[in-house]
Motif scaffolding. Structure first.
Motif, PDB file in Angstrom:
ATOM      1  N   ALA A 179       0.850  -1.196   0.000  1.00 53.83           N
ATOM      2  CA  ALA A 179       0.000   0.000   0.000  1.00 53.83           C
ATOM      3  C   ALA A 179       0.879   1.238   0.000  1.00 53.83           C
ATOM      4  O   ALA A 179       1.778   1.375   0.844  1.00 53.83           O
ATOM      5  CB  ALA A 179      -0.923   0.017   1.221  1.00 53.83           C
ATOM      6  N   ASP A 180       0.627   2.127  -0.945  1.00 57.31           N
ATOM      7  CA  ASP A 180       1.344   3.403  -1.004  1.00 57.31           C
ATOM      8  C   ASP A 180       0.797   4.349   0.064  1.00 57.31           C
ATOM      9  O   ASP A 180      -0.251   4.071   0.680  1.00 57.31           O
ATOM     10  CB  ASP A 180       1.200   4.011  -2.399  1.00 57.31           C
ATOM     11  N   PRO A 181       1.473   5.491   0.308  1.00 61.34           N
ATOM     12  CA  PRO A 181       0.986   6.448   1.312  1.00 61.34           C
ATOM     13  C   PRO A 181      -0.480   6.817   1.111  1.00 61.34           C
ATOM     14  O   PRO A 181      -0.916   7.110  -0.003  1.00 61.34           O
ATOM     15  CB  PRO A 181       1.908   7.653   1.106  1.00 61.34           C
ATOM     16  N   GLY A 182      -1.250   6.743   2.203  1.00 59.95           N
ATOM     17  CA  GLY A 182      -2.664   7.079   2.157  1.00 59.95           C
ATOM     18  C   GLY A 182      -3.572   5.950   1.733  1.00 59.95           C
ATOM     19  O   GLY A 182      -4.801   6.084   1.775  1.00 59.95           O
ATOM     20  N   GLN A 183      -3.001   4.817   1.342  1.00 61.45           N
ATOM     21  CA  GLN A 183      -3.807   3.691   0.900  1.00 61.45           C
ATOM     22  C   GLN A 183      -3.983   2.661   2.013  1.00 61.45           C
ATOM     23  O   GLN A 183      -3.235   2.653   2.997  1.00 61.45           O
ATOM     24  CB  GLN A 183      -3.166   3.023  -0.318  1.00 61.45           C
ATOM     25  N   SER A 213     -14.938 -15.155  22.307  1.00 58.41           N
ATOM     26  CA  SER A 213     -14.886 -16.528  22.810  1.00 58.41           C
ATOM     27  C   SER A 213     -15.209 -17.496  21.687  1.00 58.41           C
ATOM     28  O   SER A 213     -16.050 -17.219  20.820  1.00 58.41           O
ATOM     29  CB  SER A 213     -15.880 -16.724  23.957  1.00 58.41           C
ATOM     30  N   LEU A 214     -14.561 -18.653  21.719  1.00 58.38           N
ATOM     31  CA  LEU A 214     -14.814 -19.714  20.746  1.00 58.38           C
ATOM     32  C   LEU A 214     -15.160 -21.000  21.485  1.00 58.38           C
ATOM     33  O   LEU A 214     -14.408 -21.445  22.359  1.00 58.38           O
ATOM     34  CB  LEU A 214     -13.596 -19.940  19.852  1.00 58.38           C
ATOM     35  N   GLN A 215     -16.262 -21.592  21.115  1.00 58.99           N
ATOM     36  CA  GLN A 215     -16.633 -22.896  21.643  1.00 58.99           C
ATOM     37  C   GLN A 215     -15.731 -23.961  21.014  1.00 58.99           C
ATOM     38  O   GLN A 215     -15.086 -23.729  19.989  1.00 58.99           O
ATOM     39  CB  GLN A 215     -18.103 -23.187  21.315  1.00 58.99           C
ATOM     40  N   PRO A 216     -15.647 -25.149  21.621  1.00 64.03           N
ATOM     41  CA  PRO A 216     -14.839 -26.231  21.030  1.00 64.03           C
ATOM     42  C   PRO A 216     -15.204 -26.469  19.567  1.00 64.03           C
ATOM     43  O   PRO A 216     -16.378 -26.615  19.225  1.00 64.03           O
ATOM     44  CB  PRO A 216     -15.191 -27.439  21.900  1.00 64.03           C
ATOM     45  N   GLY A 217     -14.215 -26.449  18.719  1.00 59.12           N
ATOM     46  CA  GLY A 217     -14.423 -26.667  17.290  1.00 59.12           C
ATOM     47  C   GLY A 217     -14.912 -25.458  16.517  1.00 59.12           C
ATOM     48  O   GLY A 217     -15.056 -25.531  15.292  1.00 59.12           O
ATOM     49  N   GLN A 218     -15.133 -24.332  17.191  1.00 59.48           N
ATOM     50  CA  GLN A 218     -15.660 -23.138  16.524  1.00 59.48           C
ATOM     51  C   GLN A 218     -14.546 -22.321  15.884  1.00 59.48           C
ATOM     52  O   GLN A 218     -13.416 -22.282  16.368  1.00 59.48           O
ATOM     53  CB  GLN A 218     -16.423 -22.273  17.528  1.00 59.48           C
ATOM     54  N   ASN A 219     -14.877 -21.644  14.759  1.00 57.90           N
ATOM     55  CA  ASN A 219     -13.939 -20.792  14.032  1.00 57.90           C
ATOM     56  C   ASN A 219     -14.426 -19.351  14.043  1.00 57.90           C
ATOM     57  O   ASN A 219     -15.625 -19.085  14.178  1.00 57.90           O
ATOM     58  CB  ASN A 219     -13.799 -21.240  12.571  1.00 57.90           C
ATOM     59  N   LYS A 220     -13.496 -18.434  13.853  1.00 60.45           N
ATOM     60  CA  LYS A 220     -13.859 -17.025  13.674  1.00 60.45           C
ATOM     61  C   LYS A 220     -12.866 -16.384  12.720  1.00 60.45           C
ATOM     62  O   LYS A 220     -11.650 -16.549  12.858  1.00 60.45           O
ATOM     63  CB  LYS A 220     -13.846 -16.270  15.005  1.00 60.45           C
ATOM     64  N   GLU A 221     -13.383 -15.644  11.744  1.00 57.60           N
ATOM     65  CA  GLU A 221     -12.535 -14.917  10.803  1.00 57.60           C
ATOM     66  C   GLU A 221     -12.475 -13.461  11.227  1.00 57.60           C
ATOM     67  O   GLU A 221     -13.503 -12.826  11.468  1.00 57.60           O
ATOM     68  CB  GLU A 221     -13.103 -15.031   9.392  1.00 57.60           C
ATOM     69  N   ILE A 222     -11.275 -12.934  11.349  1.00 62.05           N
ATOM     70  CA  ILE A 222     -11.112 -11.537  11.724  1.00 62.05           C
ATOM     71  C   ILE A 222     -10.399 -10.787  10.602  1.00 62.05           C
ATOM     72  O   ILE A 222      -9.546 -11.343   9.909  1.00 62.05           O
ATOM     73  CB  ILE A 222     -10.335 -11.375  13.051  1.00 62.05           C
ATOM     74  N   GLU A 223     -10.784  -9.525  10.425  1.00 62.41           N
ATOM     75  CA  GLU A 223     -10.165  -8.676   9.414  1.00 62.41           C
ATOM     76  C   GLU A 223      -9.056  -7.832  10.040  1.00 62.41           C
ATOM     77  O   GLU A 223      -9.248  -7.255  11.112  1.00 62.41           O
ATOM     78  CB  GLU A 223     -11.211  -7.761   8.771  1.00 62.41           C
ATOM     79  N   VAL A 224      -7.945  -7.780   9.351  1.00 59.32           N
ATOM     80  CA  VAL A 224      -6.802  -6.990   9.805  1.00 59.32           C
ATOM     81  C   VAL A 224      -6.484  -5.975   8.715  1.00 59.32           C
ATOM     82  O   VAL A 224      -6.064  -6.341   7.613  1.00 59.32           O
ATOM     83  CB  VAL A 224      -5.578  -7.883  10.087  1.00 59.32           C
ATOM     84  N   SER A 225      -6.716  -4.709   9.012  1.00 64.15           N
ATOM     85  CA  SER A 225      -6.511  -3.636   8.028  1.00 64.15           C
ATOM     86  C   SER A 225      -5.267  -2.833   8.358  1.00 64.15           C
ATOM     87  O   SER A 225      -4.943  -2.613   9.527  1.00 64.15           O
ATOM     88  CB  SER A 225      -7.722  -2.693   8.005  1.00 64.15           C
ATOM     89  N   ILE A 226      -4.585  -2.394   7.327  1.00 63.01           N
ATOM     90  CA  ILE A 226      -3.458  -1.476   7.471  1.00 63.01           C
ATOM     91  C   ILE A 226      -3.718  -0.260   6.596  1.00 63.01           C
ATOM     92  O   ILE A 226      -4.036  -0.404   5.408  1.00 63.01           O
ATOM     93  CB  ILE A 226      -2.119  -2.145   7.089  1.00 63.01           C
ATOM     94  N   THR A 227      -3.592   0.926   7.175  1.00 60.13           N
ATOM     95  CA  THR A 227      -3.707   2.179   6.428  1.00 60.13           C
ATOM     96  C   THR A 227      -2.391   2.929   6.538  1.00 60.13           C
ATOM     97  O   THR A 227      -1.991   3.334   7.638  1.00 60.13           O
ATOM     98  CB  THR A 227      -4.853   3.054   6.966  1.00 60.13           C
ATOM     99  N   THR A 228      -1.716   3.087   5.423  1.00 56.12           N
ATOM    100  CA  THR A 228      -0.422   3.748   5.410  1.00 56.12           C
ATOM    101  C   THR A 228      -0.602   5.261   5.569  1.00 56.12           C
ATOM    102  O   THR A 228      -1.493   5.846   4.944  1.00 56.12           O
ATOM    103  CB  THR A 228       0.309   3.460   4.091  1.00 56.12           C
ATOM    104  N   PRO A 229       0.196   5.913   6.405  1.00 54.45           N
ATOM    105  CA  PRO A 229       0.081   7.373   6.550  1.00 54.45           C
ATOM    106  C   PRO A 229       0.232   8.091   5.211  1.00 54.45           C
ATOM    107  O   PRO A 229       0.906   7.606   4.303  1.00 54.45           O
ATOM    108  CB  PRO A 229       1.240   7.715   7.497  1.00 54.45           C
ATOM    109  N   ASN A 230      -0.398   9.248   5.101  1.00 54.71           N
ATOM    110  CA  ASN A 230      -0.317  10.020   3.849  1.00 54.71           C
ATOM    111  C   ASN A 230       1.115  10.394   3.506  1.00 54.71           C
ATOM    112  O   ASN A 230       1.500  10.455   2.342  1.00 54.71           O
ATOM    113  CB  ASN A 230      -1.172  11.285   3.959  1.00 54.71           C
ATOM    114  N   THR A 231       1.891  10.660   4.516  1.00 59.77           N
ATOM    115  CA  THR A 231       3.301  11.001   4.300  1.00 59.77           C
ATOM    116  C   THR A 231       4.158  10.118   5.185  1.00 59.77           C
ATOM    117  O   THR A 231       4.067  10.186   6.412  1.00 59.77           O
ATOM    118  CB  THR A 231       3.576  12.476   4.641  1.00 59.77           C
ATOM    119  N   LEU A 232       4.948   9.262   4.580  1.00 63.51           N
ATOM    120  CA  LEU A 232       5.876   8.448   5.350  1.00 63.51           C
ATOM    121  C   LEU A 232       7.070   9.311   5.743  1.00 63.51           C
ATOM    122  O   LEU A 232       7.681   9.963   4.898  1.00 63.51           O
ATOM    123  CB  LEU A 232       6.351   7.245   4.532  1.00 63.51           C
ATOM    124  N   THR A 233       7.388   9.305   7.017  1.00 61.97           N
ATOM    125  CA  THR A 233       8.435  10.200   7.514  1.00 61.97           C
ATOM    126  C   THR A 233       9.827   9.583   7.451  1.00 61.97           C
ATOM    127  O   THR A 233      10.790  10.207   7.856  1.00 61.97           O
ATOM    128  CB  THR A 233       8.135  10.593   8.973  1.00 61.97           C
TER     129      THR A 233
END
Length: 265
Positions: free
Chosen positions: A34-38, A98-118
């Motif tokens: 991801a480029d700056p700001g993306q 919490s997850l019960q035995p055998g249960q699954n959960k999908e989580i989203e992990v987002s990254i937002t790059t700063p507009n200006t990388l220092t």
């Protein structure tokens, strides 16, 4: 006596501990361009592989880097200049669940790059932890009662869309007569992480026989210096040898190579 045992695992997508508790986290690494700001979004699947215990899990962030031996060093979030932990966003409902035995959960992990990388660092990293908050009773191999809790880590890698330049360079290769080990020193001089395999070969110049040495898997980040020791087989006989080192790091056009002649006594 009860002992609290916390077991930490990273890089491995599956962790099962003793008989009653375990989590599966996949994939073990997330890559973002991801480029700056993306922004970029990746998904992680967390599973409770226990057959009898509910797992209360918390998601948190940290920093990591490799030392010169290629071992992982862990740090608090935002403590390294290469950290992107502060760019990471996780939905509120995914930070503790919490997850019960055998249960699954999908989580989203987002990254937002700063507009200006220092800074001018080509890549940034962070660690995403999934930690069990409710230790369970278990028994160790000696029959002692213990409390078991598990934690899994997912490595996060970020880079911009700048053209990739993979470049590893061998800086030294020598034989240490005291330790009887081959010492290899190389550096990642590119602008991208470089993972690969080191293929050592040993040739006895006196009798013309080749000595088999197992290959070595390695990981590196831009700017990393790497020091590796290569152990000779137990049955290596005294004599004169030529060691050849080939480093394959995924570049179709380049394989780094070095040779060393030495006497083994």
């Amino acid at each position: 006596m009860r002992v609290f045992l916390s077991i930490f695992c990273f890089l491995f997508p599956f962790l099962s501990v003793f008989s009653q508790t375990g989590i599966s986290v996949s994939p073990p690494r997330l890559y973002y361009e991801a480029d700056p700001g993306q922004s970029g979004v990746q998904k992680v699947m967390v599973s409770n592989v226990s057959t009898s215990h509910t797992m209360d899990l918390a998601v948190s962030l940290g920093d990591w880097k490799y030392d010169d031996k290629g071992e992982n060093l862990m740090f608090p979030a935002d403590s390294l200049p290469t950290s992107c932990a502060s760019w990471v966003t996780i939905k509120k409902e995914d930070t503790y669940f919490s997850l019960q035995p055998g249960q699954n959960k999908e989580i989203e992990v987002s990254i937002t790059t700063p507009n200006t990388l220092t800074d001018e660092r080509p890549v940034h990293t962070a660690m995403l932890y999934v930690t069990q908050m409710n230790p369970v009773n278990d028994v160790d191999s000696q029959g002692a009662n213990i409390k078991v809790s598990v934690r899994s880590g997912i490595k996060l890698f970020h880079r911009t869309n700048e053209s990739k330049n993979k470049k590893l360079e061998i800086e030294n290769l020598l034989f240490n007569k005291e330790t009887k080990l081959i010492e290899l020193y190389f550096k990642n001089k590119g602008n991208i992480w470089a993972d690969g395999i080191i293929y050592p070969e040993l040739f006895n110049t006196q009798n013309g026989k080749k000595v088999k040495i197992d290959h070595i898997i390695f990981y590196s980040m831009p700017g990393d210096n790497r020091e590796m020791t290569i152990k000779l087989p137990e049955n290596t006989t005294p004599g004169k040898y030529t060691a050849t080192i080939l480093i394959d790091y995924g570049d179709d056009n380049t394989i780094e190579m070095a040779e060393l002649s030495f006497t083994y006594e």
